[in-house]
Enzyme design. Structure first.
Site, PDB file in Angstrom:
ATOM      1  CB  SER A 201      -7.407 -23.937 -29.482  1.00  0.00           C
ATOM      2  OG  SER A 201      -8.321 -22.949 -29.147  1.00  0.00           O
TER       3      SER A 201
ATOM      4  CG  ASP B  39     -12.999 -24.183 -28.517  1.00  0.00           C
ATOM      5  OD1 ASP B  39     -12.406 -23.134 -28.876  1.00  0.00           O
ATOM      6  OD2 ASP B  39     -12.443 -25.097 -27.887  1.00  0.00           O
TER       7      ASP B  39
ATOM      8  CD  GLU C 162     -12.506 -20.714 -19.857  1.00  0.00           C
ATOM      9  OE1 GLU C 162     -11.761 -21.058 -18.945  1.00  0.00           O
ATOM     10  OE2 GLU C 162     -12.246 -20.928 -21.048  1.00  0.00           O
TER      11      GLU C 162
ATOM     12  NE  ARG D 171      -5.295 -19.896 -13.994  1.00  0.00           N
ATOM     13  CZ  ARG D 171      -5.113 -20.086 -15.289  1.00  0.00           C
ATOM     14  NH1 ARG D 171      -4.991 -19.071 -16.132  1.00  0.00           N
ATOM     15  NH2 ARG D 171      -5.035 -21.301 -15.773  1.00  0.00           N
ATOM     16  N   PRO D 172      -0.493 -19.870 -12.602  1.00  0.00           N
ATOM     17  CG  PRO D 172       0.113 -21.996 -11.813  1.00  0.00           C
ATOM     18  CD  PRO D 172      -0.600 -20.744 -11.417  1.00  0.00           C
ATOM     19  CB  SER D 173      -0.572 -20.465 -18.468  1.00  0.00           C
ATOM     20  OG  SER D 173      -1.020 -21.221 -19.570  1.00  0.00           O
TER      21      SER D 173
ATOM     22  NE  ARG E  53      -3.128 -17.754 -19.518  1.00  0.00           N
ATOM     23  CZ  ARG E  53      -2.535 -17.737 -20.700  1.00  0.00           C
ATOM     24  NH1 ARG E  53      -1.940 -16.638 -21.127  1.00  0.00           N
ATOM     25  NH2 ARG E  53      -2.505 -18.817 -21.461  1.00  0.00           N
TER      26      ARG E  53
HETATM   27  P1  NG1 Z   1      -4.570 -21.013 -19.438  1.00  0.00           P
HETATM   28  O1  NG1 Z   1      -3.418 -21.032 -20.384  1.00  0.00           O
HETATM   29  O2  NG1 Z   1      -4.541 -22.094 -18.382  1.00  0.00           O
HETATM   30  O3  NG1 Z   1      -4.803 -19.637 -18.886  1.00  0.00           O
HETATM   31  C1  NG1 Z   1      -6.286 -20.733 -21.475  1.00  0.00           C
HETATM   32  C2  NG1 Z   1      -7.451 -19.844 -21.155  1.00  0.00           C
HETATM   33  C3  NG1 Z   1      -8.557 -20.691 -20.554  1.00  0.00           C
HETATM   34  C4  NG1 Z   1      -8.928 -21.879 -21.439  1.00  0.00           C
HETATM   35  C5  NG1 Z   1      -7.675 -22.632 -21.872  1.00  0.00           C
HETATM   36  C6  NG1 Z   1      -7.931 -23.709 -22.884  1.00  0.00           C
HETATM   37  C7  NG1 Z   1      -7.445 -17.542 -20.306  1.00  0.00           C
HETATM   38  C8  NG1 Z   1      -6.975 -16.604 -19.268  1.00  0.00           C
HETATM   39  N1  NG1 Z   1      -7.078 -18.819 -20.182  1.00  0.00           N
HETATM   40  O4  NG1 Z   1      -5.883 -21.353 -20.279  1.00  0.00           O
HETATM   41  O5  NG1 Z   1      -9.664 -19.890 -20.289  1.00  0.00           O
HETATM   42  O6  NG1 Z   1      -9.693 -21.457 -22.531  1.00  0.00           O
HETATM   43  O7  NG1 Z   1      -6.679 -21.743 -22.397  1.00  0.00           O
HETATM   44  O8  NG1 Z   1      -8.027 -23.246 -24.187  1.00  0.00           O
HETATM   45  O9  NG1 Z   1      -8.132 -17.117 -21.234  1.00  0.00           O
HETATM   46 ZN    ZN Z   2     -10.435 -23.082 -29.207  1.00  0.00          ZN
END
Ligand code: NG1
Ligand code: ZN
Length: 542
Positions: free
Chosen positions: A64, A280, A370, A496-498, A505
């Site tokens: 992505s 996406d 989102e 929150r943990p990514s 994050r």
């Molecule tokens: P994480 O890394 O869990 O924050 C990020 C995006 C999600 C989602 C995923 C998948 C933010 C804050 N987080 O997730 O919204 O799109 O990647 O691609 O944008």
């Molecule tokens: Zn993407």
């Protein structure tokens, strides 16, 4: 199951020792050179899932918006959804086991999930434009083949296009034809029909500038543009001919830096948008006459779309339920505007589209986005049937509104967020309503906000509740955040943990950009101190 063949081929896709990976919100993601064994094993897993569900399963090779050197893989379930949670666990387990445990684990998964090994399996595969993707998708094919699965390799596709193919194949082409032309025709036809209703169409040759993040979106838009060029002409930038994928461009860059991408020629008040690397996500933006940059993110996209849908529903006189689903990252003013001005119910789920998608399915019409621009609109079977019926039965303006709803249904990718189809819906709504990008932007003003990342030894020490808006552990962290938030006006912050990166994050909102910046910084320090920060301490600079 030919166990000897599996052992033999598995050895050709050996796992680097000591590597542990987790199937996260977007599948597996890491440096491309560490992923060969994961690809092979996901090929195996896709066959098992296909046998179990007696359906076509998708495997997408992409990372992505992440750097070009990275790659990743995710499985797509029968109706185009993200993989079921119990299978995410199997995926993590299978990716991490040692070679000698392979046979046992495959049999284990088969038993737990009541897989009939005699059942046929069919897997469809897609990949993005990364240099590493072709070889990695070949490893997926090796995995599929060694377990006796049939496959179709679509080659380069956007992620949402592969979701679409899976959905079409599992609904006997009722939703659309499972070919790239089928995708182009279905969406372009709905778009052209919809924009024909615009009273000002023809007065103005509508144009849109698109930053394609040097990714797959550029290739696919080039193939598609002549299908809809009578209604919209697109100017593509960062089309991959020069620059590096996602480097200083693309939706993620624009959203997180809140500035225009490199490589885009922006004139004042021109409507522009950016896709991410696998198309996406989409965000819009423009530069005003004073040179100020204005971002129109997923929240404002959701607002535009849900307002329009609500108007159409009112016109046709049908009381179909409509709901908007957001995450904690949604700007506070978007939520307020939707609830108080638009009077649309808004729900908050955990981050990750599967949570939003799931919640959106509870409504006749579920709009989910989102803030980063990933989203779509889902219509229930009942809503689809009702709308098609109204488009035949009603008369005059009511019929026109019902037809528009029908076109909008046909335009939205029902399987996942899709930058191309979202863009066409947005362009159609702007044309139909005669709205400029500035007028759209002026629906409400974003509360200034800042996102930061903090490195900690183990990000899982942070656990959250209330759709990730409150930290439960480590002890004292939420109290510290509460204390900091109180220092600012109109403020809000959470951590929150990514699920996709090894970071925590931090998100903060406050009445001015300076306040949002310092709140985010102070919360980052609290995380660093209370959740085991590593490396450099957070710095008060941006
Ligand atoms: P994480 O890394 O869990 O924050 C990020 C995006 C999600 C989602 C995923 C998948 C933010 C804050 N987080 O997730 O919204 O799109 O990647 O691609 O944008
Ligand atoms: Zn993407």
């Amino acid at each position: 199951m030919d166990l000897d063949a599996i052992t033999k081929y598995s050895a050709l896709h050996a796992k680097p020792s000591g590597l542990i990976l987790q199937y996260g919100t977007a599948g597996f993601r890491t440096k491309a050179e560490h992923l060969d064994h994961v690809m092979f094993r996901m090929g195996l897993l896709a066959v098992l899932r296909s046998k179990q569900t007696k359906s076509t399963i998708g495997v997408m090779v992409t990372a992505s918006h992440n750097p070009e050197e990275d790659n990743g893989v995710k499985l797509i379930d029968p109706l185009g959804e993200m993989l079921a949670p119990s299978w995410e666990e199997h995926a993590t387990c299978l990716a991490n086991i040692e070679e000698q445990d392979m046979q046992r684990v495959l049999i284990d998964i088969g038993e737990k999930e009541a897989v009939n090994f005699q059942q046929d399996a069919f897997v469809v595969i897609g990949r993005d434009t990364r240099p590493s993707s072709e070889k990695l998708s070949q490893s997926v094919i090796d995995g599929v083949t060694v377990l006796g699965g049939q496959f179709h390799d679509y080659g380069m596709l956007t992620t949402p296009q592969l979701h679409y193919m899976v959905y079409c194949r599992n609904t006997s082409d009722q939703y659309g034809k499972a070919t790239i032309e089928g995708y182009y025709q279905k969406h372009s036809k709905a778009f052209v029909e919809l924009t024909k209703q615009a009273s000002c169409s023809g007065d103005e040759n509508r144009t849109l500038k698109i930053d394609c993040a040097n990714g797959i979106g550029a290739l696919k838009l080039r193939e598609m543009e002549h299908y809809f060029s009578q209604s919209l002409s697109v100017h593509l930038f960062n089309d991959g001919t020069k620059g590096k994928l996602n480097h200083l461009c693309g939706a993620d860059f624009v959203k997180s830096h809140q500035k225009p991408p490199e490589g885009m020629e922006m004139k004042s008040n021109e409507r522009c948008c950016s896709f991410d690397g696998d198309a996406d996500r989409i965000v819009y933006y423009y530069q005003d006459a004073d040179g100020h940059f204005h971002l129109i993110d997923g929240d404002k996209i959701a607002t535009l779309i849900s307002s329009f849908l609500k108007e159409l529903l009112l016109e046709v006189g049908e009381s179909l339920s409509i709901g908007v689903v957001q995450t904690a990252y949604a700007n506070g003013n978007s939520t307020r505007y939707l609830e108080e001005v638009m009077k649309v119910p808004v729900y908050c789920t955990k981050t990750g589209v599967k949570h939003l998608h799931h919640k959106a399915q509870e409504f006749d019409i579920g709009v989910y986005f989102e803030a980063n621009g990933h989203g779509t609109v889902l219509f229930s079977k009942f809503a689809e049937m009702k709308i098609r019926q109204l488009a035949k039965e009603l008369e005059d303006n009511k019929r026109k509104a019902a037809k528009m709803l029908e076109n909008i249904f046909d335009l939205f990718n029902q399987a996942t967020g899709d930058a191309i189809s979202d863009m066409l819906v947005i362009e159609a709504i702007l044309a139909l309503k005669g709205l400029t990008v500035q007028q759209w932007d002026a629906l409400y003003t974003d509360i200034p906000n800042r996102q930061l990342k903090v490195k900690v030894a183990d990000r899982q020490v942070i656990s959250t509740t209330d759709a990730e808006r409150q930290a439960v552990t480590p002890p004292g962290l939420q109290e510290a955040i509460n204390g900091l938030v109180k220092k600012y006006r109109l403020s809000r912050a959470f951590v929150r943990p990514s699920g996709t990166e090894d970071v925590v994050r931090v998100y903060a909102e406050a009445d001015s950009q300076e306040s949002a910046n310092s709140l985010a910084y102070e919360v980052s320090l609290a995380v660093f101190q209370l959740a085991g920060g590593i490396g450099e301490r957070p710095q008060p600079r941006f």
